[in-house]
Write a protein that holds these residues in place. Structure first.
Motif, short mmCIF file in Angstrom:
data_model
loop_
_atom_site.label_atom_id
_atom_site.label_comp_id
_atom_site.label_asym_id
_atom_site.label_seq_id
_atom_site.Cartn_x
_atom_site.Cartn_y
_atom_site.Cartn_z
N GLY A 372 45.83 14.80 16.68
CA GLY A 372 44.80 15.95 17.44
C GLY A 372 45.25 17.46 17.26
O GLY A 372 44.44 18.85 17.66
N GLY A 373 46.06 18.35 16.38
CA GLY A 373 46.76 19.47 15.57
C GLY A 373 45.83 19.59 14.72
O GLY A 373 45.15 18.99 14.08
N GLU A 374 46.26 20.95 14.32
CA GLU A 374 46.12 20.84 12.87
C GLU A 374 47.16 20.80 11.84
O GLU A 374 48.52 20.24 12.18
N ILE A 375 46.58 19.81 10.72
CA ILE A 375 46.93 19.76 9.50
C ILE A 375 47.30 20.05 8.51
O ILE A 375 46.08 21.38 8.32
N GLN A 376 47.49 20.17 7.26
CA GLN A 376 47.22 20.52 5.94
C GLN A 376 46.71 19.64 4.66
O GLN A 376 47.69 19.18 4.18
N PRO A 377 45.25 19.59 5.12
CA PRO A 377 45.16 18.11 4.41
C PRO A 377 44.71 18.71 2.58
O PRO A 377 44.85 19.38 2.44
N GLU A 378 44.93 17.10 2.16
CA GLU A 378 45.02 17.56 1.22
C GLU A 378 43.85 17.03 0.44
O GLU A 378 43.58 16.35 0.38
N PRO A 379 43.00 18.10 -0.17
CA PRO A 379 41.77 18.18 0.12
C PRO A 379 41.76 16.75 -1.34
O PRO A 379 42.17 16.35 -2.20
N LEU A 380 40.27 15.88 -1.20
CA LEU A 380 40.19 15.26 -1.99
C LEU A 380 39.13 15.07 -3.24
O LEU A 380 38.55 16.88 -3.51
N GLU A 381 38.89 14.59 -4.59
CA GLU A 381 38.55 15.00 -5.21
C GLU A 381 37.00 15.11 -5.34
O GLU A 381 36.84 14.54 -4.65
N SER A 382 36.12 15.66 -6.23
CA SER A 382 34.89 15.85 -5.35
C SER A 382 33.55 15.13 -5.32
O SER A 382 33.56 14.90 -4.17
N ASP A 383 33.73 13.90 -6.47
CA ASP A 383 33.12 12.48 -6.15
C ASP A 383 33.06 11.81 -4.92
O ASP A 383 32.83 11.62 -4.32
N PHE A 384 34.80 11.53 -5.28
CA PHE A 384 35.32 11.25 -4.00
C PHE A 384 34.68 11.12 -2.76
O PHE A 384 34.42 10.57 -2.19
N ARG A 385 34.74 12.98 -2.52
CA ARG A 385 34.84 13.63 -0.84
C ARG A 385 33.47 13.54 -0.79
O ARG A 385 33.19 12.99 0.47
N SER A 386 32.78 13.38 -1.55
CA SER A 386 31.08 12.90 -1.08
C SER A 386 30.76 12.11 -0.94
O SER A 386 30.09 11.74 0.08
N ALA A 387 30.95 10.80 -1.79
CA ALA A 387 31.50 9.75 -1.37
C ALA A 387 31.49 9.20 -0.01
O ALA A 387 30.58 8.36 0.94
N ALA A 388 32.89 10.04 0.36
CA ALA A 388 34.23 9.43 1.79
C ALA A 388 32.88 10.18 2.77
O ALA A 388 32.82 9.77 3.51
N LEU A 389 32.48 11.11 2.54
CA LEU A 389 32.17 11.97 4.04
C LEU A 389 30.21 11.51 3.48
O LEU A 389 30.11 11.39 5.62
N SER A 390 29.82 10.95 3.06
CA SER A 390 28.50 10.05 3.43
C SER A 390 28.59 8.89 3.57
O SER A 390 27.69 8.72 4.41
N ALA A 391 29.72 8.17 3.53
CA ALA A 391 29.89 6.80 4.35
C ALA A 391 30.28 6.24 5.71
O ALA A 391 30.59 5.80 5.85
N LEU A 392 31.06 7.96 5.87
CA LEU A 392 31.68 7.73 7.15
C LEU A 392 30.45 7.68 8.49
O LEU A 392 29.44 8.16 8.70
N PRO A 393 30.78 6.64 8.82
CA PRO A 393 30.02 5.70 9.97
C PRO A 393 29.93 6.91 11.07
O PRO A 393 30.54 7.86 11.11
N ALA A 394 28.96 6.35 12.33
CA ALA A 394 28.78 7.29 13.26
C ALA A 394 29.34 6.67 14.43
O ALA A 394 29.79 5.86 14.44
N GLU A 395 29.65 7.80 15.38
CA GLU A 395 30.52 7.31 16.48
C GLU A 395 29.42 5.73 17.30
O GLU A 395 28.25 6.70 16.84
N PRO A 396 30.06 5.52 17.97
CA PRO A 396 31.73 5.20 18.66
C PRO A 396 32.93 4.48 17.37
O PRO A 396 32.21 3.43 16.89
N TRP A 397 34.19 4.78 17.11
CA TRP A 397 34.17 4.30 16.37
C TRP A 397 35.90 3.79 17.23
O TRP A 397 36.21 3.49 18.23
#
Ligand code: GLU
Length: 455
Positions: A372-397
């Motif tokens: 629920g709070g703030e964290i220091q996320p470790e960034p993903l490498e850019s292709d990985f990131r785009s794939a992860a973002l576009s595959a992220l399902p819609a809610e409800p989860w």
């Protein structure tokens, strides 16, 4: 809560007591005595009394008494009744009077130095160092002369020269030959009472049926049995349990504060682990994680306690504490979570996700801030990131979202196993390891997940 005592024939509503002197905080060995008494009372539908043996006004303090109550409450031991010996001097005076009238309590005038000299002489002669009852030979005139010279008497209980036998509920057939004992001092020169008389007077007045205590008190038992009888009461049943000793083979002491209940609580050890270790160590019942005190009470059996000393191991306690923690239901920790502001509809699924990763309960706050709070996320490498973002399902989860999502990312990137999961964990939680992501992801929610991966 009263059950007939099916498994203890003839035993109806026993009364037991835990009688600490408030001269220090209780340790895990004292907790053993308290728990064995408490479980015995619960098992047989009886009464558990907390009695403070505070006749020693020099060493007893209010703070220690209150502290012991806090410690017992933390362990889940709730007395049915409690009282303090310091409120009951009138009753001890009456008991002493009764003994005096029966010729069982007699005044003695020897100084400690005189007693020590007699003792040395007896030992030198090869005789047992037993008080010689010289005071019984004093005439009234000699006593007056001693008093006139400023001596004040201390008072001894005149033991009958008999072998006292009792069927100890743990140690079995037991006996002590009272001819080998000195008549014990019950009242000091200043009129104060040693432990023996108040304890027996209270046990009689409060109707104690079973005295369950450490085996360091075996040697007191014969004297106490005689005292019960001299005061016109039947002696209760006795059960003397083995003592807990530390990993170093040393006994535990209230004075050193080692393994104090307060210290264990502050160190974040779970109370149910402390209770299970205290009650089950040194018995034929395996030390095991339990989910509640009634569950532990149900395992309890005085007959399972071994006669050997019970060696206690710190590392085992820590491991047990974690196992207990990992099995605690949400219901049982709801209030403790609320105290950390872990409330709301996510609190229960969060607890079920996080509990298996905790070494101490307080660590749960960190995981709550991960979802629920703030964290220091470790960034993903850019292709990985785009794939992860576009595959992220819609809610409800729900808990299937993680595998649906990572399946899609795997398809898109060809990554699998650790190469796929580890960077996602670092991005979502900022941590190398932790609770199952299938459970955490729906709690983190889509908006936060997007922000952490995207950012
Ligand atoms: N106050 C005593 C103790 O703490 C009580 C002993 C007993 O249970 O009789 O050792």
């Amino acid at each position: 809560m009263t059950h007939p005592a099916h498994d203890a024939p003839g035993l109806f509503a026993p009364v037991v007591r835990f009688a600490p002197s408030p001269t220090g905080r209780i340790h895990i060995g004292n907790a053993r005595t308290a728990l064995l008494n408490y479980f015995f009372a619960r098992k047989h539908g009886g009464q558990f009394i907390l009695r403070f043996d505070d006749t020693d006004s020099e060493r007893s303090t209010e703070e220690y008494a209150l502290g012991i109550e806090v410690d017992l409450e933390w362990l889940g031991v709730a007395p049915d009744r409690k009282f303090r010996q310091s409120e009951r001097f009138a009753s001890y005076d009456a008991a002493a009077r009764k003994l005096r009238e029966a010729g069982r309590l007699y005044p003695c005038y020897e100084t400690p130095e005189e007693l020590e000299r007699k003792r040395r002489l007896q030992i030198a002669r090869g005789a047992p160092p037993v008080y010689d009852r010289a005071a019984l030979q004093l005439t009234a005139a000699e006593r007056s002369a001693l008093e006139a010279s400023g001596r004040r008497p201390h008072w001894r209980f005149k033991l009958a020269p008999e072998i006292v036998r009792w069927d100890d509920l743990i140690r079995g057939d037991s006996h002590i030959d009272c001819a080998s004992l000195s008549d014990p001092v019950l009242v000091r020169e200043d009129g104060s009472y040693l432990y023996t008389l108040p304890s027996v007077a209270d046990d009689i007045d409060s109707g104690v049926t079973h005295i369950i205590r450490g085996e360091d008190h075996v040697t007191n038992t014969a004297v106490q049995v005689q005292l019960f009888r001299a005061l016109g009461a039947a002696a209760p049943h006795f059960a003397h349990h083995n003592l807990l000793i530390g990993a170093d083979g040393q006994g535990l002491s209230k004075r050193t504060g080692a393994l104090s209940i307060a210290g264990l609580r502050e160190a974040g050890v779970e109370s149910l682990a402390v209770a299970a270790m205290a009650a089950l160590t040194g018995s034929s019942i395996a030390v095991q994680p339990v989910h509640s005190l009634p569950e532990l009470a149900g395992l309890f059996d005085l007959g399972a306690i071994s006669r050997n000393s019970a060696r206690f191991d710190d590392a085992e306690l820590q491991a047990l504490s974690e196992r207990v923690l990992h099995g605690l239901s949400y219901e049982s920790v709801r209030d403790r979570l609320a105290a950390l502001d872990i409330v709301g509809f996510k609190a229960e699924p969060f607890w079920l996700a996080a509990r298996g990763n905790l070494a101490r309960f307080s660590d749960v706050a960190e995981w709550w801030s991960v979802i629920g709070g703030e964290i220091q996320p470790e960034p993903l490498e850019s292709d990985f990131r785009s794939a992860a973002l576009s595959a992220l399902p819609a809610e409800p989860w729900d808990e299937t979202t993680w595998s649906a999502w990572t399946g899609a990312v795997k398809q898109a990137t060809g990554l699998k196993g650790k190469a796929l999961f580890h960077p996602l964990r670092l991005a979502l939680t900022g941590r190398e390891a932790g609770p199952e992501l299938a459970k955490l992801l729906p709690l983190i929610g889509r908006a936060k997940a997007l922000a952490r991966i995207g950012g």
